[in-house]
Design a protein around this motif. Structure first.
Motif, PDB file in Angstrom:
ATOM      1  N   GLY A 105       8.265  -5.751  47.634  1.00  0.00           N
ATOM      2  CA  GLY A 105       8.330  -4.816  46.522  1.00  0.00           C
ATOM      3  C   GLY A 105       7.883  -5.368  45.184  1.00  0.00           C
ATOM      4  O   GLY A 105       8.074  -4.726  44.144  1.00  0.00           O
ATOM      5  N   LYS A 106       7.252  -6.543  45.167  1.00  0.00           N
ATOM      6  CA  LYS A 106       6.824  -7.143  43.909  1.00  0.00           C
ATOM      7  C   LYS A 106       5.527  -6.523  43.385  1.00  0.00           C
ATOM      8  O   LYS A 106       5.196  -6.695  42.206  1.00  0.00           O
ATOM      9  N   ALA A 107       4.802  -5.819  44.229  1.00  0.00           N
ATOM     10  CA  ALA A 107       3.549  -5.186  43.814  1.00  0.00           C
ATOM     11  C   ALA A 107       3.656  -3.665  43.841  1.00  0.00           C
ATOM     12  O   ALA A 107       2.647  -2.961  43.806  1.00  0.00           O
ATOM     13  N   GLY A 108       4.872  -3.152  43.891  1.00  0.00           N
ATOM     14  CA  GLY A 108       5.079  -1.709  43.956  1.00  0.00           C
ATOM     15  C   GLY A 108       6.085  -1.371  45.030  1.00  0.00           C
ATOM     16  O   GLY A 108       6.318  -2.153  45.955  1.00  0.00           O
ATOM     17  N   SER A 109       6.681  -0.213  44.914  1.00  0.00           N
ATOM     18  CA  SER A 109       7.708   0.209  45.865  1.00  0.00           C
ATOM     19  C   SER A 109       7.083   1.035  46.990  1.00  0.00           C
ATOM     20  O   SER A 109       6.599   2.148  46.761  1.00  0.00           O
TER      21      SER A 109
END
Length: 515
Positions: free
Chosen positions: A245-249
């Motif tokens: 989830g560090k680049a989007g959910s």
């Protein structure tokens, strides 16, 4: 106003051709970029080309498709060299994306009203488009031309596989640094962008994971200079950014059935979708979905002009029930019931029992007075979900396995099996080892959905095992000579009248004798 773009890069960058587009806020590219509204017209053109070009991969998609019957493509499936060379393929439209992206970057500092965050947005879109285009050129052609900018008109030579992939990495990394996560994307009016085609941090991370997984594999296959293990570690790194989830959910759909409902409803954003090509039905009355694969699998009963008897004669791609039974040996796996119409009910035509694809459940039917049904099939009514989270889990599993990290590879593999209700690895059905189990899981998960199988086969070295015809006879010399890539297209070095316009290009050795 229509936008007339005189391209300097139709194939070899020495001929020019006109493209008549209608993006928002059009302008002639010779005009200055006075404000963001004018700049946004070029960003819109980038999006237009991405939408219409990325899914156009019929030759390689058909060669690698998991299908028992393919209409009018037997020689292509057999990889008959003369059939391949005479097929309709071109890299010109990928270079249209590259030109438009370079055009934006060359003019990014001209608008007087561009704030830093809006500059990042537009540059990020262009950098992602460049990274994606060079990656697709590397996947489909191997060697390709790397251009300098939008104005340098000269005969460029081919760059090596490694150079093209490194260019893709460089641009994708810039996009990753510049772009926000998808939920923070906004257009020039400050309105939230909800589609998954506009590039975000997540699409850039997915692109990097795909590039590095491919780069490591071809480095090994073609004995290129480089460090395949480092490439696999980088693929794992960017895949992990997405999964954590560090680049989007992003979230996996709860079940195969829920996945199919999302795939068939483009109005409801698929929580699993990372990068999708939008099906814009407002573009024209004849527009078709960017998902050529799904379009070619859809048949009765989704097609209202079809009956069961029409399956073998009017559907481009078809699967036999026996093939699907073999692919899904685990009776607990819920995917066959979701992916195929009335699974368990015979659908026999002329003694053959067909598995009727049902991943995509809506079609666009046009009135047709000459059709017995009064309708004719135009297209599947769906976006093209090009990369989704399940792809990233299985890609990471593949790279973990190549790194010798079986424990983490099995964990990722079993995330997808768990969602499907299938037995975890290792099960009684896993008789060929972990590497093949991951490959087969990708085959199960994406069947009838995208064009990834040919690339999956190349990455894993299953050419003679999974492909047909002449593929099985290729020698190492043939492979080193370019047999697994498309031949260089004629429009790379010739104009429309057949005149040589780039004498620095040479056809790949394997294809040269068939030219």
């Amino acid at each position: 106003m229509k936008k007339i773009i005189l391209l300097s890069i139709c194939g070899c960058l020495l001929s020019s051709c006109s493209l008549d587009l209608q993006p928002e806020n059009g302008l002639t590219y010779s005009n200055s970029f006075n404000n963001e509204k004018e700049l946004d017209a070029t960003t819109t053109s980038i999006q237009y080309f991405i939408n219409t070009v990325v899914g156009d991969n019929y030759v390689l998609a058909t060669a690698g498709m998991k299908a028992d019957e393919v209409l009018n493509a037997s020689q292509l499936r057999e990889w008959n060299p003369r059939t391949v060379i005479s097929s309709e393929y071109s890299w010109k439209n990928l270079y249209n994306i590259i030109f438009e992206s370079n055009l934006l970057l060359d003019n990014i500092d001209k608008p007087k009203d561009l704030t830093p965050d809006r500059r990042d947005f537009h540059v990020g879109q262009a950098e992602f488009a460049l990274g994606l285009s060079y990656f697709l050129l590397a996947q489909r052609y191997g060697e390709a031309i790397i251009t300098e900018n939008s104005s340098e008109i000269k005969p460029y030579p081919l760059s090596s596989k490694t150079e093209v992939l490194n260019a893709a990495v460089d641009h994708a990394k810039k996009a990753l640094d510049l772009l926000p996560t998808w939920d923070k994307l906004k257009d020039l009016n400050g309105v939230a962008i909800t589609n998954r085609q506009t590039a975000s941090k997540g699409t850039a991370a997915a692109l990097l994971a795909q590039i590095y997984a491919w780069k490591g594999s071809v480095t090994e296959l073609y004995r290129l200079q480089g460090n395949a293990q480092e490439d696999y570690r980088n693929a794992v790194k960017y895949a992990t950014e997405l999964i954590d989830g560090k680049a989007g959910s992003y979230q996996l759909c709860a079940s195969p059935e829920e996945l199919c409902k999302y795939l068939s409803n483009e109005k409801s954003p698929n929580p699993e979708a990372i990068f999708s090509l939008l099906f814009d039905k407002t573009r024209s009355e004849y527009v078709v979905s960017p998902n050529e694969v799904a379009q070619n699998f859809v048949s009765w009963p989704v097609r209202e002009d079809h009956t069961l008897a029409d399956l073998p004669s009017n559907t481009t791609y078809q699967l036999y029930k026996s093939t699907v039974d073999q692919l899904f040996p685990d009776a607990a796996d819920r995917r066959p019931k979701a992916f195929f119409y009335e699974w368990g009910t015979p659908h026999e035509v002329d003694g053959q029992d067909y598995a009727v694809m049902y991943k995509f459940r809506k079609a666009i039917m046009d009135p047709d007075q000459y059709s017995p049904s009064g309708k004719s099939y135009r297209t599947v009514d769906a976006d093209y979900v090009y990369w989704r989270l399940a792809d990233i889990y299985l890609l990471r599993a593949e790279c973990y396995q190549k790194l010798g990290d079986a424990a983490h590879a099995i964990t990722d593999l079993n995330v997808i099996r768990s969602r499907a209700g299938a037995q975890p690895y290792p099960s009684v059905y896993d008789t060929e080892g972990l590497k093949k189990a991951i490959f087969l899981e990708r085959e199960r998960e994406f069947i009838g959905e995208n064009d990834a199988r040919y690339a999956d086969i190349i990455r894993n070295g299953y050419v003679k095992e999974e492909l047909q015809g002449k593929f099985k006879l290729l020698t190492n010399q043939n492979i080193q000579g370019g047999a697994l890539f498309l031949p260089l297209p004629k429009d790379a070095w010739q104009d429309k009248d057949g005149h040589v316009i780039n004498n620095r290009l040479r056809q790949k050795p394997y294809w040269q004798s068939y030219n």
